[in-house]
Design an enzyme around this catalytic site. Structure first.
Site, PDB file in Angstrom:
ATOM      1  N   LYS A 196       0.891  -1.133   0.006  1.00 42.38           N
ATOM      2  CA  LYS A 196       0.009  -0.151  -0.081  1.00 42.38           C
ATOM      3  C   LYS A 196       0.872   1.128  -0.043  1.00 42.38           C
ATOM      4  O   LYS A 196       0.602   2.240  -0.756  1.00 42.38           O
ATOM      5  CB  LYS A 196      -0.958   0.105   1.234  1.00 42.38           C
ATOM      6  CG  LYS A 196      -1.727   1.263   1.440  1.00 42.38           C
ATOM      7  CD  LYS A 196      -2.715   1.814   0.226  1.00 42.38           C
ATOM      8  CE  LYS A 196      -3.038   3.067   0.327  1.00 42.38           C
ATOM      9  NZ  LYS A 196      -4.014   3.542  -0.917  1.00 42.38           N
ATOM     10  N   LEU A 197       1.900   1.319   0.959  1.00 40.55           N
ATOM     11  CA  LEU A 197       2.840   2.453   0.995  1.00 40.55           C
ATOM     12  C   LEU A 197       3.347   2.743  -0.201  1.00 40.55           C
ATOM     13  O   LEU A 197       3.631   3.463  -0.940  1.00 40.55           O
ATOM     14  CB  LEU A 197       3.815   2.372   2.131  1.00 40.55           C
ATOM     15  CG  LEU A 197       3.196   2.255   3.563  1.00 40.55           C
ATOM     16  CD1 LEU A 197       4.537   2.255   4.319  1.00 40.55           C
ATOM     17  CD2 LEU A 197       2.512   3.654   3.736  1.00 40.55           C
TER      18      LEU A 197
ATOM     19  N   ALA B  86       2.543   1.657  -3.466  1.00 41.04           N
ATOM     20  CA  ALA B  86       1.734   1.914  -4.649  1.00 41.04           C
ATOM     21  C   ALA B  86       1.499   3.553  -4.485  1.00 41.04           C
ATOM     22  O   ALA B  86       1.753   4.228  -5.293  1.00 41.04           O
ATOM     23  CB  ALA B  86       0.388   1.432  -4.499  1.00 41.04           C
ATOM     24  N   ASN B  87       1.323   4.110  -3.257  1.00 39.87           N
ATOM     25  CA  ASN B  87       1.180   5.483  -3.163  1.00 39.87           C
ATOM     26  C   ASN B  87       2.571   6.270  -3.741  1.00 39.87           C
ATOM     27  O   ASN B  87       2.369   7.393  -4.151  1.00 39.87           O
ATOM     28  CB  ASN B  87       0.703   5.663  -1.804  1.00 39.87           C
ATOM     29  CG  ASN B  87      -0.733   6.068  -1.576  1.00 39.87           C
ATOM     30  OD1 ASN B  87      -1.540   5.450  -2.839  1.00 39.87           O
ATOM     31  ND2 ASN B  87      -1.352   6.162  -0.704  1.00 39.87           N
TER      32      ASN B  87
ATOM     33  N   PHE C 125       4.956   5.276  -5.633  1.00 42.33           N
ATOM     34  CA  PHE C 125       5.133   5.075  -6.980  1.00 42.33           C
ATOM     35  C   PHE C 125       4.373   6.186  -7.872  1.00 42.33           C
ATOM     36  O   PHE C 125       4.735   6.825  -8.627  1.00 42.33           O
ATOM     37  CB  PHE C 125       4.872   3.799  -7.340  1.00 42.33           C
ATOM     38  CG  PHE C 125       6.210   2.814  -7.725  1.00 42.33           C
ATOM     39  CD1 PHE C 125       6.700   2.752  -6.500  1.00 42.33           C
ATOM     40  CD2 PHE C 125       6.369   2.221  -8.605  1.00 42.33           C
ATOM     41  CE1 PHE C 125       7.993   1.729  -6.291  1.00 42.33           C
ATOM     42  CE2 PHE C 125       7.594   1.516  -8.717  1.00 42.33           C
ATOM     43  CZ  PHE C 125       8.246   1.164  -7.570  1.00 42.33           C
TER      44      PHE C 125
ATOM     45  N   CYS D  95      -2.990  11.651   1.640  1.00 47.94           N
ATOM     46  CA  CYS D  95      -2.286  10.353   1.592  1.00 47.94           C
ATOM     47  C   CYS D  95      -0.628  10.186   1.163  1.00 47.94           C
ATOM     48  O   CYS D  95       0.162   9.782   1.737  1.00 47.94           O
ATOM     49  CB  CYS D  95      -2.837   8.984   1.370  1.00 47.94           C
ATOM     50  SG  CYS D  95      -4.408   8.793   2.377  1.00 47.94           S
ATOM     51  N   PHE D  96      -0.721  10.912   0.016  1.00 48.58           N
ATOM     52  CA  PHE D  96       0.752  10.757  -0.635  1.00 48.58           C
ATOM     53  C   PHE D  96       1.718  11.002   0.096  1.00 48.58           C
ATOM     54  O   PHE D  96       2.834  10.506   0.293  1.00 48.58           O
ATOM     55  CB  PHE D  96       0.654  11.414  -2.015  1.00 48.58           C
ATOM     56  CG  PHE D  96      -0.231  10.686  -3.184  1.00 48.58           C
ATOM     57  CD1 PHE D  96      -0.329   9.500  -2.972  1.00 48.58           C
ATOM     58  CD2 PHE D  96      -0.229  11.253  -4.375  1.00 48.58           C
ATOM     59  CE1 PHE D  96      -1.001   8.764  -4.213  1.00 48.58           C
ATOM     60  CE2 PHE D  96      -0.857  10.689  -5.470  1.00 48.58           C
ATOM     61  CZ  PHE D  96      -1.207   9.509  -5.308  1.00 48.58           C
TER      62      PHE D  96
END
Ligand code: NAD
Ligand code: UGA
Length: 482
Positions: A229-230, A232-233, A235, A285-286
């Protein structure tokens, strides 16, 4: 596994946290699984009141398609309340979907995630759960948080005064984006389930299988799921910083970032998505998730890895500053006393969310420079802008001429209407709302001061529609006439 004979078909779900993720995610589960009762609970009484408002236009979150689902399911198998104890007690499966912002103080301040809300949720589950409960991490969490949650739950399992209670912990990170949440949830690219008990994982898989093809439901170990999850964000955010860096280079060299994006995006290995340059990524989030990754890397002594990811955030901060500096420069070196219209305050279109929106820093900087800014956004409310800018709005934007001349303090005002261009020196487009795409620039140019500027940080204006006006146009990443 010792819990396997206790795992039953899920009939009651409780979700802790009725926010941007908990609300839409649970609404879609309720909609797609009519045989499951879904209770969304929150400590915030006002938020729950809004979720229960008869008029679905008043839901706390604006998300296309959400109101229709809430209208269909609320009161049937979808319920919102503050009854945390009771709903945990009834649940076979509890989702933890609470906020995990960056820590403001203590160890890891400024980078690590603050897990106090997650831990508090785990304590509530430990205290109120009954029988066997599957606890699902829906919040985005640092790797190995499941261990912390399991630790809290274990202490309850060992409590002799409690009737047989037991837990499984799964990681099921959410990949939906705001503005397209319902679409993303109804047709996800993948659903990720991390765990170490296959039966518990299958139980969660069964819920998603109600509408997601099974081959799209991926099983991993729990740490891979948390880290994926971390990653993916990170990238996704990295692509935005990459294209924003190239946008600046395009402006300097006479290239056009749209053409560069199209050219590189046609390469299947690169792909065409997430290559739109803009004012810098926002959203809750990013930044938080990359900083979390940076913290993890530093913790494990991987300083080069930490520096690599930190540079994505640094570039984003620089990009926001660059836009303010550019505006000041183009407006003859000063914006003091000048009226600047800001189009869009949300961090992206189709949401009322302003968390980490590039508009916040840019507006603060312009006010600091002495500008009078007039902000329009179709979904963000004035009170939110006031909170974000940490400044009250001006009562009257139409200052007297005399006042205008001598007023060196910047200020801001909100407008619901788009009739806001009179006497403006510049327009700055920060959110790509559809309604900004068809502005009649000829009419606007007659209202603004002579040779006024349009700064399009989202590249949504058609330069051909400006040709017959006396406006100057700057578009992000467009070096063709700068
Ligand atoms: P949010 O702030 O909108 O909602 C969190 C809610 O949890 C709040 O309403 C808060 O009152 C409630 N809460 C906190 N502690 C509680 C407790 N002990 N008991 C009951 N309620 C409690 O946050 P969000 O945007 O929904 O994000 C939640 C998590 O999901 C974060 O970890 C975030 O990183 C992750 N995430 C967010 C998005 C997004 O688009 N916003 C997408 C994917 C993942
Ligand atoms: C992002 C991810 O896309 C989701 O997969 C993830 O679940 C979520 O974060 C999360 O964990 O919270 P979100 O922040 O809602 O979703 O929205 P995005 O569409 O990713 O946009 C983020 C920011 O990047 C916005 O400010 C947007 O304007 C900007 N952006 C996006 C660009 O500047 N250019 C692009 O090409 C794409």
């Amino acid at each position: 596994m010792e819990n396997n004979n206790k795992i039953k078909q899920v009939k009651n779900i409780c979700c802790i946290g009725a926010g941007y993720v908990g609300g839409p995610t649970m609404a879609v589960i309720a909609d797609r699984c009519p045989n499951i009762r879904v209770d969304v609970v929150d400590i915030d009484k006002d938020r729950i009141k809004q979720w229960n408002d008869k008029n679905v236009k008043n839901l706390p979150i604006y998300e296309p398609g959400l109101a229709e689902i809430v209208k269909r399911c609320r009161g049937l198998n979808l319920h919102f309340s503050n009854l945390i104890k009771e709903k945990i007690n009834n649940a076979d499966m509890v989702f933890i979907s609470v906020n995990t912002p960056t820590k403001k103080k203590g160890l890891g301040a400024g980078k690590a995630s603050d897990l106090k809300w997650v831990e508090e949720s785990a304590r509530q589950v430990a205290k109120f759960a009954k029988g066997h409960t599957i606890v699902v991490e829906k919040s985005t969490l640092p790797v190995r948080t499941a261990e912390v949650i399991q630790g809290i739950l274990n202490s309850a399992e060992l409590d002799n005064d409690r009737d047989e209670i037991s837990f499984d912990v799964l990681s099921n990170p959410e990949f939906m984006a705001e503005g397209t949440a319902i679409k993303d949830l109804e047709k996800p690219d993948r659903v990720l389930i991390g765990g170490d008990n296959l039966e518990a994982m299958k139980s969660l898989q069964e819920i998603y299988a109600g509408w997601v093809p099974k081959e799209k439901i991926l099983f991993t170990n729990i740490w891979s799921s948390e880290l994926a999850k971390l990653t993916a964000n990170a990238f996704l955010a990295q692509r935005i910083s990459s294209i924003n860096s190239i946008a600046a280079l395009c402006e300097a060299t006479g290239a056009d970032v749209r053409e560069v994006s199209r050219a590189i995006g046609s390469d299947n290995r690169i792909g065409s998505k997430f290559l739109e340059s803009g004012p810098g990524f926002g959203g809750s989030c990013f930044k938080k998730d990359i900083l979390n990754l940076v913290y993890l890397a530093q913790y494990f002594g991987l300083n080069e890895v930490a520096n690599f990811w930190e540079s994505v955030v640094n570039l984003n901060n620089w990009n926001q500053k660059r836009i303010t500096e550019l505006i000041v420069k183009k407006l003859s070196g000063t914006v003091t006393g000048k009226k600047i219209v800001i189009l869009g305050f949300a961090f992206k279109a189709n949401t009322n969310d302003t968390r980490e929106s590039a508009a916040i820093q840019i507006c603060k900087d312009l006010i600091e420079e002495g500008a009078s800014i007039l902000i329009h956004d179709p979904k963000v409310i004035e009170m939110q802008i006031e909170k974000d800018l940490q400044m009250k709005q001006m009562k009257e934007i139409e200052l007297s001429k005399e006042h205008k001349l001598f007023n060196t303090n910047g200020n801001w005002k909100f407008s619901k209407s788009l009739k806001i261009f009179d006497d403006a020196h510049a327009v700055l487009m920060l959110t790509e709302w559809d309604e900004y795409k068809n502005i009649d620039w000829l009419d606007v140019s007659k209202r603004m001061v002579n040779r006024a500027w349009v700064f399009d940080a989202r590249s949504i204006t058609d330069p051909s529609k400006m040709r017959n006006t006396n406006l100057n146009l700057w578009r992000v990443g467009d070096g063709t006439d700068q």
